[in-house]
Each structure stands twice: as structure tokens, then as C-alpha cells.
Write a protein that holds these residues in place. Sequence first.
Motif, short mmCIF file in Angstrom:
data_model
loop_
_atom_site.label_atom_id
_atom_site.label_comp_id
_atom_site.label_asym_id
_atom_site.label_seq_id
_atom_site.Cartn_x
_atom_site.Cartn_y
_atom_site.Cartn_z
N ARG A 112 0.84 -1.22 0.00
CA ARG A 112 0.00 0.00 0.00
C ARG A 112 0.86 1.26 0.00
O ARG A 112 0.56 2.23 -0.65
CB ARG A 112 -0.93 -0.01 1.21
N GLN A 135 2.19 2.03 -3.45
CA GLN A 135 1.19 2.48 -4.41
C GLN A 135 0.61 3.85 -4.06
O GLN A 135 -0.07 4.46 -4.87
CB GLN A 135 0.05 1.46 -4.49
N ASP A 136 0.87 4.35 -2.86
CA ASP A 136 0.32 5.63 -2.42
C ASP A 136 1.07 6.76 -3.11
O ASP A 136 2.28 6.88 -2.99
CB ASP A 136 0.44 5.75 -0.91
N GLU A 137 0.33 7.61 -3.84
CA GLU A 137 0.94 8.73 -4.57
C GLU A 137 0.58 10.09 -3.99
O GLU A 137 0.86 11.12 -4.59
CB GLU A 137 0.53 8.66 -6.04
N SER A 138 -0.08 10.12 -2.84
CA SER A 138 -0.48 11.41 -2.27
C SER A 138 0.73 12.24 -1.85
O SER A 138 0.72 13.46 -1.96
CB SER A 138 -1.41 11.20 -1.09
#
Length: 64
Positions: free
Chosen positions: A6, A9-12
Motif C-alpha cells: 500500500r 502504491q500511495d501517490e499522495s
Amino acid sequence: MNIFARFAQDESGATAIEYGLIAALISVVIITAVTLLGNNLTTVFNNIAGALVPPTGGSTTTTP
């Protein structure tokens, strides 16, 4: 292992960094423009002040 997937994959965070870089670039442009404009205005006002001729004769005091 699921936590790492996770996190990968987190692009924030990338979006926040992009906004920060854009803000920094805009700040640099504004600072450069204000500096150049300020120097040009100083030159203009110094030229105007040098072109002014003091009045001859009369009183040197002003009344409110």
C-alpha cells in the motif's frame, strides 16, 4: 507485506511534493520580478529627482 504494498502504491505524497515545487518556483519568479522592478523604479525616481530644479527666490518655508 500488505503495508509495504500500500505504501508503494500511495501517490499522495508525490502530489504534495509537486505542489510544493510549483509554489517554490512561483516564489522565485515573484522575488526576481520584484527585485528587478524595484531597481528600475529606483533609477526612474533618481532621474526624476535629478531633473527637478529647486525654485529661485521666495520663501523656503511651506505653510500647512
